[in-house]
Design an enzyme around this catalytic site. Structure first.
Site, PDB file in Angstrom:
ATOM      1  N   GLY A  44       0.471  -4.905   0.807  1.00  0.00           N
ATOM      2  CA  GLY A  44      -0.708  -4.959  -0.062  1.00  0.00           C
ATOM      3  C   GLY A  44      -0.436  -5.667  -1.383  1.00  0.00           C
ATOM      4  N   ALA A  47       0.868  -1.171   0.000  1.00  0.00           N
ATOM      5  CA  ALA A  47       0.000   0.000   0.000  1.00  0.00           C
ATOM      6  C   ALA A  47       0.908   1.224   0.000  1.00  0.00           C
ATOM      7  CB  ALA A  47      -0.866  -0.012   1.247  1.00  0.00           C
ATOM      8  N   GLU A  86      -0.822  -9.213  -0.619  1.00  0.00           N
ATOM      9  CA  GLU A  86      -2.262  -9.436  -0.417  1.00  0.00           C
ATOM     10  C   GLU A  86      -3.017  -9.463  -1.745  1.00  0.00           C
ATOM     11  OE1 GLU A  86      -2.274  -6.142   2.523  1.00  0.00           O
ATOM     12  OE2 GLU A  86      -3.535  -7.485   3.705  1.00  0.00           O
ATOM     13  N   GLU A 120       4.422  -5.188   7.347  1.00  0.00           N
ATOM     14  CA  GLU A 120       3.686  -4.126   8.054  1.00  0.00           C
ATOM     15  C   GLU A 120       4.161  -3.922   9.480  1.00  0.00           C
ATOM     16  OE1 GLU A 120       2.297  -6.380   6.089  1.00  0.00           O
ATOM     17  OE2 GLU A 120       0.855  -5.425   4.754  1.00  0.00           O
TER      18      GLU A 120
END
Ligand code: COA
Length: 259
Positions: A111, A66, A114, A134
């Protein structure tokens, strides 16, 4: 189809989607999520699209996570909204009736890992690296990563990766079952295309039903075996089932129409 952050090209029913922010290692910002949202509407509704490849621009990264620059000063509520939106979009990838596969051509972190895990399966280039870093930021994955990582590689390995923030290379990802194949980077799209050309020759409604039934394993609101019974039964109402069985008995190639 025109997007700010994505390139999309339909090659004979296989939509090649490239996340195109190479100077930011294809990090997922709001614009990418908005574009993915629009793209998925197109994938679900456009009969010219049979299957999808998602990859990252450049030779270094699939998606490096992200976009961290969008994380500053969020409230708890805003953080929850961010995760909710990311999960909703990735759920639509996972539940797409058309196969969506990830070609992981470099870093798939946070992300990015993911996103790859939301796809139906993954092919990696030899330089790919996977991880959920993260914890290095005082965060946890928010787009389904804690759940899908455990589903795909088992709880022990998943928890180790989540709480250490460590990266694994492509060979380890293959050994863990996170990716189906590891190939040289220049072979990545060819490998995916060959696999999808084969899948695209199968009965589309049966392909969709396989995805739906397999996803039911992890859906607490469904009984997967019952879902399979329902979907199996539904096949008998399709023209493609009649065509497939007739073609087999007549020793000819089936011509499926997706009805
Ligand atoms: N969000 C925003 N920008 C990112 C990013 C992310 N997740 N990952 C990389 N970038 C940007 C960098 O800030 C840099 O931008 P700049 O040139 O304007 O400074 C550019 O992409 C290139 O990255 P850089 O860090 O210089 O490349 P590198 O080869 O030294 O390192 C990584 C590669 C992937 C190891 C490193 O970029 C990294 O750790 N990224 C963050 C991974 C992460 O924590 N993801 C989870 C987020 S929740």
């Amino acid at each position: 189809m025109s997007y700010t952050t994505l390139l999309a090209e339909n090659n004979q029913g296989i939509l090649l989607v490239t996340i195109n922010r190479p100077d930011k290692l294809n990090a997922l910002n709001k614009d990418v999520f908005n574009d993915l949202d629009e793209l998925l509407k197109e994938v679900y509704s456009n009969s010219q699209i049979q299957s999808v490849i998602i990859t990252g621009a450049g030779s270094k990264a699939f998606v490096a996570g992200a976009d961290i620059t969008e994380f500053g000063n969020l409230t708890i509520e805003e953080g929850m909204q961010l995760a909710k939106r990311g999960q909703a979009i990735f759920d639509r990838i996972e539940n797409s009736p058309k196969p969506i596969i990830a070609c992981v051509n470099g870093f798939a972190l946070g992300g990015g890992c993911e996103l790859a895990m939301a796809c139906h399966f993954r092919i990696a280039s030899e330089n790919a690296k996977f991880g959920q870093p993260e914890v290095n930021l005082g965060l946890i994955p928010g787009y389904g990563g804690t759940q899908r990582l455990a589903q795909l590689i088992g709880k022990g390995r998943a928890i180790e990766l989540l709480i250490s923030g460590s990266m694994i290379d492509a060979a380890t990802a293959h050994q863990y079952g996170l990716v189906n194949y590891v190939v040289p980077q220049e072979e990545l799209l060819n490998k995916a295309t060959t696999i999808l050309q084969n899948i695209n020759s199968k009965a589309p409604l049966a392909v969709a039903a396989c995805i739906k039934a397999a996803n039911a394993v992890w859906n607490e609101t469904q009984n997967g075996y019952q879902e399979e019974i329902n979907l199996f039964g539904n096949c008998f109402a399709t023209e493609d089932m009649k065509e497939g069985t007739s073609a087999f008995l007549q020793k000819r190639k089936a011509n499926f129409i997706g009805k």
